[in-house]
Design an enzyme around this catalytic site. Structure first.
Site, PDB file in Angstrom:
ATOM      1  N   LYS A  54      72.171  49.447  58.632  1.00  0.00           N
ATOM      2  CA  LYS A  54      72.035  50.170  59.901  1.00  0.00           C
ATOM      3  C   LYS A  54      70.586  50.068  60.409  1.00  0.00           C
ATOM      4  O   LYS A  54      70.358  49.691  61.555  1.00  0.00           O
ATOM      5  CB  LYS A  54      72.378  51.643  59.718  1.00  0.00           C
ATOM      6  N   ASN A  55      69.603  50.361  59.534  1.00  0.00           N
ATOM      7  CA  ASN A  55      68.222  50.476  60.006  1.00  0.00           C
ATOM      8  C   ASN A  55      67.577  49.136  60.336  1.00  0.00           C
ATOM      9  O   ASN A  55      66.519  49.092  60.943  1.00  0.00           O
ATOM     10  CB  ASN A  55      67.388  51.263  58.998  1.00  0.00           C
ATOM     11  N   CYS A  75      68.251  62.173  63.684  1.00  0.00           N
ATOM     12  CA  CYS A  75      68.666  63.315  62.861  1.00  0.00           C
ATOM     13  C   CYS A  75      67.551  64.368  62.819  1.00  0.00           C
ATOM     14  O   CYS A  75      66.370  64.051  62.820  1.00  0.00           O
ATOM     15  CB  CYS A  75      68.967  62.844  61.443  1.00  0.00           C
ATOM     16  N   ARG A 113      59.504  64.068  63.597  1.00  0.00           N
ATOM     17  CA  ARG A 113      59.877  62.742  64.130  1.00  0.00           C
ATOM     18  C   ARG A 113      59.020  62.363  65.347  1.00  0.00           C
ATOM     19  O   ARG A 113      59.501  61.940  66.386  1.00  0.00           O
ATOM     20  CB  ARG A 113      61.361  62.700  64.436  1.00  0.00           C
ATOM     21  N   ASP A 156      65.845  58.166  52.075  1.00  0.00           N
ATOM     22  CA  ASP A 156      67.255  58.232  52.490  1.00  0.00           C
ATOM     23  C   ASP A 156      68.203  58.386  51.308  1.00  0.00           C
ATOM     24  O   ASP A 156      69.376  58.719  51.486  1.00  0.00           O
ATOM     25  CB  ASP A 156      67.645  56.975  53.287  1.00  0.00           C
ATOM     26  N   ARG A 206      77.750  57.449  62.067  1.00  0.00           N
ATOM     27  CA  ARG A 206      76.645  56.692  62.679  1.00  0.00           C
ATOM     28  C   ARG A 206      76.101  55.654  61.714  1.00  0.00           C
ATOM     29  O   ARG A 206      75.552  54.647  62.133  1.00  0.00           O
ATOM     30  CB  ARG A 206      75.500  57.651  63.036  1.00  0.00           C
TER      31      ARG A 206
HETATM   32  C1  EPZ Z   1      63.147  54.931  59.666  1.00  0.00           C
HETATM   33  O1  EPZ Z   1      62.794  56.071  60.434  1.00  0.00           O
HETATM   34  C2  EPZ Z   1      64.628  55.086  59.379  1.00  0.00           C
HETATM   35  N1  EPZ Z   1      65.355  55.146  60.639  1.00  0.00           N
HETATM   36  C3  EPZ Z   1      64.854  56.356  58.567  1.00  0.00           C
HETATM   37  O2  EPZ Z   1      66.224  56.379  58.225  1.00  0.00           O
HETATM   38  C4  EPZ Z   1      64.049  56.278  57.282  1.00  0.00           C
HETATM   39  O3  EPZ Z   1      64.212  57.489  56.570  1.00  0.00           O
HETATM   40  C5  EPZ Z   1      62.577  56.072  57.623  1.00  0.00           C
HETATM   41  O4  EPZ Z   1      62.426  54.881  58.426  1.00  0.00           O
HETATM   42  C6  EPZ Z   1      61.730  55.892  56.378  1.00  0.00           C
HETATM   43  O5  EPZ Z   1      62.211  54.806  55.649  1.00  0.00           O
HETATM   44  C7  EPZ Z   1      65.578  54.014  61.328  1.00  0.00           C
HETATM   45  O6  EPZ Z   1      65.181  52.942  60.902  1.00  0.00           O
HETATM   46  C8  EPZ Z   1      66.335  54.145  62.608  1.00  0.00           C
HETATM   47  P1  EPZ Z   1      58.885  56.473  59.824  1.00  0.00           P
HETATM   48  P2  EPZ Z   1      61.351  56.154  61.169  1.00  0.00           P
HETATM   49  O7  EPZ Z   1      58.309  56.102  61.143  1.00  0.00           O
HETATM   50  O8  EPZ Z   1      60.987  54.805  61.638  1.00  0.00           O
HETATM   51  C9  EPZ Z   1      56.284  60.372  60.661  1.00  0.00           C
HETATM   52  C10 EPZ Z   1      68.360  57.294  57.992  1.00  0.00           C
HETATM   53  O9  EPZ Z   1      68.817  58.260  57.360  1.00  0.00           O
HETATM   54  N2  EPZ Z   1      55.844  59.667  61.888  1.00  0.00           N
HETATM   55  O10 EPZ Z   1      58.592  55.635  58.633  1.00  0.00           O
HETATM   56  O11 EPZ Z   1      61.406  57.256  62.145  1.00  0.00           O
HETATM   57  C11 EPZ Z   1      57.763  60.745  60.722  1.00  0.00           C
HETATM   58  O12 EPZ Z   1      57.929  61.976  61.395  1.00  0.00           O
HETATM   59  C12 EPZ Z   1      67.066  57.438  58.754  1.00  0.00           C
HETATM   60  O13 EPZ Z   1      68.874  56.149  58.035  1.00  0.00           O
HETATM   61  C13 EPZ Z   1      54.837  60.234  62.647  1.00  0.00           C
HETATM   62  O14 EPZ Z   1      54.319  61.303  62.331  1.00  0.00           O
HETATM   63  O15 EPZ Z   1      60.452  56.564  59.930  1.00  0.00           O
HETATM   64  C14 EPZ Z   1      58.155  60.835  59.266  1.00  0.00           C
HETATM   65  O16 EPZ Z   1      57.795  62.100  58.771  1.00  0.00           O
HETATM   66  C15 EPZ Z   1      66.462  58.816  58.645  1.00  0.00           C
HETATM   67  N3  EPZ Z   1      54.432  59.585  63.777  1.00  0.00           N
HETATM   68  C16 EPZ Z   1      57.289  59.749  58.618  1.00  0.00           C
HETATM   69  O17 EPZ Z   1      56.218  59.482  59.556  1.00  0.00           O
HETATM   70  C17 EPZ Z   1      54.996  58.396  64.167  1.00  0.00           C
HETATM   71  O18 EPZ Z   1      54.586  57.830  65.200  1.00  0.00           O
HETATM   72  C18 EPZ Z   1      58.066  58.448  58.351  1.00  0.00           C
HETATM   73  O19 EPZ Z   1      58.516  58.015  59.578  1.00  0.00           O
HETATM   74  C19 EPZ Z   1      56.030  57.845  63.375  1.00  0.00           C
HETATM   75  C20 EPZ Z   1      56.431  58.490  62.231  1.00  0.00           C
END
Ligand code: EPZ
Length: 418
Positions: free
Chosen positions: A22-23, A116, A121, A304, A396
Site C-alpha cells: 500500500k505505502n 489515520c 501528522r 506499523d 484501505r
Molecule cells: C508513512 O507515513 C506511512 N504512510 C505510515 O504508514 C508509516 O507508519 C510511516 O510512513 C512510517 O513508516 C504512508 O506511506 C502513506 P513519516 P508518513 O513522515 O510518511 C512526523 C500505515 O499504517 N512528521 O515517516 O506520514 C510524523 O507526524 C501508515 O500504513 C513530522 O513531524 O510518516 C510522524 O510522527 C500509518 N513532520 C513521524 O514524523 C513532517 O513533515 C514519521 O512520519 C512529516 C512527518
C-alpha cells in the site's frame, strides 16, 4: 457501514499470497504525473486508497486504465487544478500530489491531506523542503497553494528521516535545475521502489536506501514500467496471525530482508518458522516468551507492526513492553483488547502487557488501519464471536483480507450494515 464478524479459535492452514505494498503504491501513482509519456504500474493492491488516488489523477485530466492489478497512467495532458477537500482528506498520501504537481507544473493547490488519527501528522518537513527548492507556500482556509517560477536544486537536511517527506522532495526535485541532496533521508524500501520508477523514466537519482539521496535534475521523463514491491506490513500482520493460530501457514511473496526485525522478535518469543527468500512457513508457538519491542524507522522494528504484535504480546507468558517512538497516539486498539480480556496498561507511548490472557469475542471498533488489523487478529484467536465496526479503515490497506483468511480456514465474514 461495513462490519467484520469472526467466529474465533479456528486453526489456520494453507497459503496466503501477499499483495503489492500500500505505502509504495500510494506514492507510485502520484509519481506518474512527472512522466511526459505513459507509466505502467504492476502488482497494484486493490484497496480503497488506490481508487481515491485514481480519482484525483482523473480530476487533473490524467488518463487511467486498469487491468487486473496493473495500472496504465497517461498524464501527458495533466493540468494543475485545485484538489478538493473531499478527495485530499481521504488519505495521507494525497500529499504526494504536492511534490508531483510542483515538479511537473510548478503549481499545486490542495486541501489538507487526511490519514489515520495516530498523531499530529504534520507536514512541515515537506513544506520546508519545497521552500528550499524555491517554492512559495500560501494558505487559504484549509488549502495549500504551492508554486515556483523555477525549482533550483539545493541541499535539504530532514530533522527526522520522514518517509513522506523523503519521497515528496524526491518528486519535486527530479525536474529541478541542478542537483538536490536530501540528507537524513528515510531508508524504507518503498522509497527505493519510487526512486527506481523515476530512474526508469530517465531521472538521475542515487543513494536510494541510504540516508543521503542525490537527485540531478532532468528536463524530460519518458515512459516506464514498475512493479509494486510486496507489502511487508501485510506480511507481518499475517505472520503474527500464524504465530498465534497457524499450523504450517505459508506466507508467500515476501522479501525476507524487509521482515528481519519482526522475524528476530518472533524467534525470540519462540515461534517456530521455516524461512525462505520469498515465503515463510509459520505455526502457533506452544509457549510464547515475553519480549520487549521499541518501534523505530526502517530497518528497525517498524511502527506499523506495533499494533498487530500487541495481540501476540497478550499471549506471552509474562510481562512484555511495547514502546512506540514514531507516533503520539498509536494504541487506540488497547481499550478494545482489554474489553476482550487482555491486561494492557498504557502510559504515554509505552504499553505494559501481562500475559497470557484468554481473549473472549465481543463488539469492538476499528479506529485506524492497523488498530483494525489488530482487532481482526484478536478476533481470530478469541473464543466466540467478535464483531468489528468501522472496518472501512482496514479495507484501505489490506486487499481481500476476508477472502485471504477464509481460504486458510478462518470463520470470517464482511457485512454491510445500512
Ligand atoms: C508513512 O507515513 C506511512 N504512510 C505510515 O504508514 C508509516 O507508519 C510511516 O510512513 C512510517 O513508516 C504512508 O506511506 C502513506 P513519516 P508518513 O513522515 O510518511 C512526523 C500505515 O499504517 N512528521 O515517516 O506520514 C510524523 O507526524 C501508515 O500504513 C513530522 O513531524 O510518516 C510522524 O510522527 C500509518 N513532520 C513521524 O514524523 C513532517 O513533515 C514519521 O512520519 C512529516 C512527518
Amino acid at each position: 457501514m461495513k462490519q467484520i464478524i469472526i467466529d474465533g479459535g479456528k486453526t489456520l492452514n494453507g497459503e496466503i499470497l501477499i499483495s503489492g505494498m500500500k505505502n509504495a503504491a500510494v506514492a507510485l501513482i502520484p509519481a506518474s504525473i512527472l512522466c511526459d509519456e505513459e507509466v505502467e504500474i504492476t502488482n497494484v493492491p486493490n484497496i480503497s486508497d488506490k481508487k481515491a488516488l485514481i480519482n484525483i489523477i482523473e480530476l487533473l485530466n490524467g488518463k487511467v486504465t486498469e487491468k487486473d492489478h496493473t495500472l496504465y497512467l497517461n498524464t501527458s495532458t495533466i493540468e494543475s487544478k485545485t484538489i478538493p477537500e473531499n478527495l485530499a482528506s481521504k488519505l495521507r498520501a494525497s500529499y504526494y500530489f504536492m511534490g508531483a504537481l510542483l515538479g511537473r507544473k510548478r503549481k499545486v493547490e490542495i486541501y489538507f491531506p487526511g490519514g489515520c488519527n495516530i498523531g499530529n501528522r504534520k507536514i512541515d518537513f515537506h513544506l520546508k523542503g519545497f521552500q528550499l527548492l524555491g517554492a512559495t507556500i500560501s494558505m487559504e482556509n484549509d488549502k495549500y497553494i504551492i508554486e515556483a517560477n523555477q525549482l533550483k536544486g539545493t541541499s535539504i537536511h530532514l530533522d527526522f528521516p520522514s518517509v513522506g517527506a523523503t519521497i515528496n522532495l524526491m518528486l519535486a526535485a527530479v525536474k529541478a535545475e541542478g542537483t538536490t541532496l536530501i540528507q537524513n533521508a528515510a531508508k524504507e524500501p518503498e522509497i527505493s521502489n519510487v526512486g527506481e520508477l523515476l530512474n526508469k523514466m530517465g531521472a538521475k537519482i542515487s543513494g536510494l536506501g541510504t540516508n543521503t539521496i542525490k537527485i540531478e535534475g532532468v528536463n524530460y521523463l519518458h515512459k516506464a514500467s514498475i512493479k509494486v514491491l510486496p507489502d511487508r506490513i501485510e506480511a507481518g500482520t499475517y505472520l503474527i496471525v500464524g504465530a498465534l493460530i497457524g499450523e504450517h501457514l505459508k506466507i508467500k511473496n515476501i522479501i525476507k530482508e524487509h521482515l528481519e526485525a519482526l522475524l528476530s522478535k518472533l524467534q525470540s518469543a519462540g515461534v517456530p518458522m521455516e524461512i525462505y527468500d520469498d515465503y515463510i512457513c509459520i505455526s502457533k508457538a506452544k509457549n510464547l516468551s515475553p519480549i520487549n519491542i521499541k518501534t523505530l524507522v526502517y530497518p528497525g522494528f517498524v511502527t506499523d507492526w506495533g499494533q498487530p504484535i500487541t495481540v501476540l504480546l497478550t499471549q506471552c507468558n509474562g510481562k512484555s513492553i511495547l514502546e512506540e517512538t514514531i507516533y503520539e497516539n498509536r494504541m487506540a486498539e488497547v481499550p478494545f483488547l482489554n474489553k476482550m480480556g487482555a491486561k494492557i496498561e498504557v502510559e504515554g507511548q509505552t504499553a505494559w502487557i501481562n500475559g497470557p490472557t484468554p481473549l473472549i469475542g465481543t463488539d469492538v471498533e476499528a479506529t485506524d488501519l492497523r488498530a483494525g488489523a489488530s482487532l481482526v487478529i484478536a478476533g481470530l484467536i478469541a473464543t466466540g464471536k467478535t464483531t468489528i465496526k468501522h472496518v472501512e479503515y482496514i479495507l484501505r490497506g489490506y486487499e481481500r483480507i476476508v477472502e485471504k483468511l477464509t481460504n486458510v480456514g478462518a470463520s470470517i465474514q464482511l457485512i454491510d450494515i445500512e
